[in-house]
Scaffold this motif. Structure first.
Motif, PDB file in Angstrom:
ATOM      1  N   ASP A 113       0.822  -1.070  -0.007  1.00  0.00           N
ATOM      2  CA  ASP A 113      -0.070  -0.092  -0.189  1.00  0.00           C
ATOM      3  C   ASP A 113       0.997   1.246   0.067  1.00  0.00           C
ATOM      4  N   LYS A 115       0.323   4.193  -0.158  1.00  0.00           N
ATOM      5  CA  LYS A 115      -0.127   5.539   0.678  1.00  0.00           C
ATOM      6  C   LYS A 115       0.512   5.124   2.131  1.00  0.00           C
ATOM      7  N   GLN A 116       0.682   3.870   2.590  1.00  0.00           N
ATOM      8  CA  GLN A 116       1.217   3.751   4.007  1.00  0.00           C
ATOM      9  C   GLN A 116       2.815   3.545   3.757  1.00  0.00           C
TER      10      GLN A 116
END
Length: 157
Positions: A113, A115-116
């Motif tokens: 992910d 975004k993380q």
């Protein structure tokens, strides 16, 4: 059957999802039973919606159970910190072109992910970093072109 690497965090996330789905299972069965009591199943929207929900739930359960069965869970905290980048390590990088600092953790495909800041072990950046050490400078061909990084820190957390 080939094992797929997964972090402890990824395994815990899948186990929580599985627990939620298994708790939904009897509720869906109850909804199907209640909808059956309403009469004609051909024109019973509640029945068809509950059956569809049951199918989706069962597919998700099978998918998670399969992922867990082929997972090779790697607990990075049990390994000695050699400063070498391996699966599960968290890396602090300096982009030498833009002087921008970034931090990534190398995880399994299902856990990735961006975004993380969780990047897949199969991503170009992760493949270019595996085996490198703190202080190394690396050139990695990414979809955006050739990038140069300096490895500032490697953490086994």
């Amino acid at each position: 059957m080939e094992k797929v690497p997964m972090t402890v965090r990824g395994e815990q996330k899948l186990l929580k999802e599985l627990e939620v789905l298994l708790k939904r299972r009897p509720l869906i069965s109850q909804a199907i039973a209640e909808a059956r009591e309403l009469g004609d199943l051909k024109e019973n929207a509640e029945y068809h919606a509950a059956r569809e929900e049951q199918g989706i739930c069962e597919a998700q359960i099978r998918d998670i159970e399969y992922k867990l069965s082929v997972a090779q869970v790697i607990d990075i905290t049990t390994l000695a910190n050699t400063g070498k980048i391996i699966f599960g390590t968290t890396i602090k990088l300096l982009d030498l072109d833009s002087d921008k600092e970034m931090t990534y953790c190398i995880v399994g495909d299902d856990e990735a992910d961006i975004k993380q800041n969780l990047i897949s072990i199969n991503s170009p950046i992760a493949r270019g970093l595996i085996g490198k050490l703190t202080g190394d400078e690396v050139q990695i061909t990414t979809p955006g072109g050739l990038k140069e990084f300096e490895i500032m820190d490697v953490q086994y957390i």
